[in-house]
Write an enzyme that holds these catalytic residues in place. Structure first.
Site, PDB file in Angstrom:
ATOM      1  N   LYS A  89       0.471   5.531   8.083  1.00  0.00           N
ATOM      2  CA  LYS A  89       1.085   5.785   6.777  1.00  0.00           C
ATOM      3  C   LYS A  89       0.027   5.917   5.701  1.00  0.00           C
ATOM      4  CE  LYS A  89       2.116   2.352   4.470  1.00  0.00           C
ATOM      5  NZ  LYS A  89       1.481   1.482   3.439  1.00  0.00           N
TER       6      LYS A  89
ATOM      7  N   LYS B 257      -7.227   1.639  -2.569  1.00  0.00           N
ATOM      8  CA  LYS B 257      -6.772   1.223  -1.245  1.00  0.00           C
ATOM      9  C   LYS B 257      -6.761   2.396  -0.273  1.00  0.00           C
ATOM     10  CE  LYS B 257      -5.185  -1.108   2.171  1.00  0.00           C
ATOM     11  NZ  LYS B 257      -3.963  -1.905   2.208  1.00  0.00           N
TER      12      LYS B 257
ATOM     13  N   SER C 294       0.860  -1.185   0.000  1.00  0.00           N
ATOM     14  CA  SER C 294       0.000   0.000   0.000  1.00  0.00           C
ATOM     15  C   SER C 294       0.895   1.232   0.000  1.00  0.00           C
ATOM     16  CB  SER C 294      -0.914   0.007   1.230  1.00  0.00           C
ATOM     17  OG  SER C 294      -1.788  -1.088   1.203  1.00  0.00           O
TER      18      SER C 294
END
Length: 289
Positions: free
Chosen positions: A237, A169, A94
Site C-alpha cells: 500500500k 513516510k 500511513s
C-alpha cells in the site's frame, strides 16, 4: 490528558499501552480479544469513534489505509461528529499525503487541530516506545502533540506543514522497500552460488553494505522467520502511494515501481500477511528456487 485512541492493531496496541502507562485517560475504539489487555491496564472501551473522542483533548488514529481513516473521521458515528472544539487529531497511520490535506481542512473546519504523524520502526519500535515519528502540521499542533509523541517514540521531527509527515513516510517506505529487495537479492545470489547466506551477511555487516535492514530483515530471511513485523500487504500500500505520487508529479521512480510489482506478486501468492522480509520467497520463486 484525555485521549481517544482508534486502531489497535500490531502497532496500535503497544502505542496505546504506553499512553495508559504514562497516566493518560485513554478511551479505546475497536477493542478485540487480542487488545482486551489494554482495558485491564486501565483503558476504557468505547463503542464508536464518536464515543471515543467525546470530551477528549486529543485523538490518535493508527489505521491501515486512507479509506479507513476517512471512514473513522467522517463516517456515521465518526470522530467529526463528537470532536470537541480545540481538540487535536493526530493521524499516525500511513496514508495519502493528498487525502491528508483534505482531511485536515475538514477537521479544522469542525474546530479541531490536525497533525499527521506517521511512524517508522515496526512492531519492535512500537513495543520499545522507540518509534521514529514524522510530523506535518502547525507549530501549535506539534507543540500540543509532542509530549504524547515522546511517550511512543524517540526521534520526533516536524517536517513541515500538513501532509509533510505523510510525504516523509512515503520516502521512508521507498528506502526500506528497495533495501529489503536488495538484501533479498544478495542473499538469494549467495545461496545459489554456494556460499552460506548467514556468513555472507556476517561479512557485510560493518561495511558500506551494512544497514538496519541487513541486520534485522537479513536475519529474518536466513531464519525464515516471517511473522509480522510489518506485513507485505501494508508495505505494498505504501509503495503504491509512492508510485501514485510519482505519476502525479511526473517523476521517474523505476525501482520503486519494480518493488511494488514484486509485492503485488507476493500478495498474489497469498503471502500478503507475512512480514515484508518474506519478499525473498517471491524472488526465489521467480528464480525457480
Amino acid at each position: 490528558m484525555k485521549i481517544g485512541f482508534i486502531g489497535l492493531g500490531v502497532m496500535g496496541r503497544p502505542m496505546a499501552g504506553h499512553l495508559i502507562e504514562a497516566g493518560h485517560e485513554v478511551s479505546l475504539h475497536r477493542v478485540k480479544d487480542v487488545s482486551r489487555f489494554l482495558v485491564e491496564k486501565g483503558g476504557a472501551e468505547a463503542a464508536s469513534a464518536r464515543a471515543a473522542v467525546e470530551g477528549a483533548d486529543a485523538v490518535i488514529l493508527m489505521l491501515p489505509d486512507t479509506p479507513d481513516v476517512e471512514a473513522v473521521l467522517f463516517g456515521e458515528g465518526g470522530v467529526a461528529e463528537g470532536l470537541p472544539r480545540g481538540a487535536l487529531v493526530i493521524d499516525m497511520s500511513s496514508i495519502s499525503p493528498v487525502a491528508t490535506k483534505d482531511f485536515a481542512k475538514r477537521i479544522e473546519a469542525a474546530g479541531g487541530l490536525w497533525l499527521d504523524a506517521p511512524v517508522s520502526g515496526g512492531q519492535a519500535g512500537a513495543e520499545k516506545a522507540a518509534l521514529t515519528i514524522m510530523c506535518g502540521g502547525s507549530d501549535e499542533a506539534f507543540a500540543m502533540a509532542k509530549p504524547l509523541l515522546e511517550t511512543m517514540g524517540k526521534r520526533i521531527t516536524l517536517v513541515g506543514g500538513v501532509g509533510a509527515g505523510q510525504t516523509a513516510k512515503v520516502c521512508n517506505q521507498i528506502i526500506v522497500g528497495l533495501t529489503i529487495q536488495a538484501v533479498a537479492e544478495a542473499l538469494t545470489l549467495a545461496e545459489a552460488a554456494g556460499a552460506d547466506p548467514a556468513m555472507v551477511r556476517e561479512a557485510l555487516m560493518g561495511g558500506f553494505a551494512d544497514s538496519t535492514i541487513l541486520n534485522v530483515h537479513g536475519k529474518r530471511m536466513i531464519d525464515k522467520a516471517f511473522e509480522p513485523g510489518f506485513r507485505i500487504g501494508l508495505h505494498r500500500k505504501d509503495m503504491s502511494l509512492a508510485v501514485d505520487a510519482a505519476r502525479a508529479l511526473d517523476l521517474a521512480l523505476p525501482n520503486t515501481a519494480t518493488v511494488q510489482h514484486l509485492m503485488n506478486a507476493a500478495v498474489g501468492r497469498g503471502e500478503g500477511d507475512l512480514d515484508h522480509a518474506a519478499l525473498i520467497r517471491t524472488l526465489k520463486d521467480l528464480s525457480g528456487r
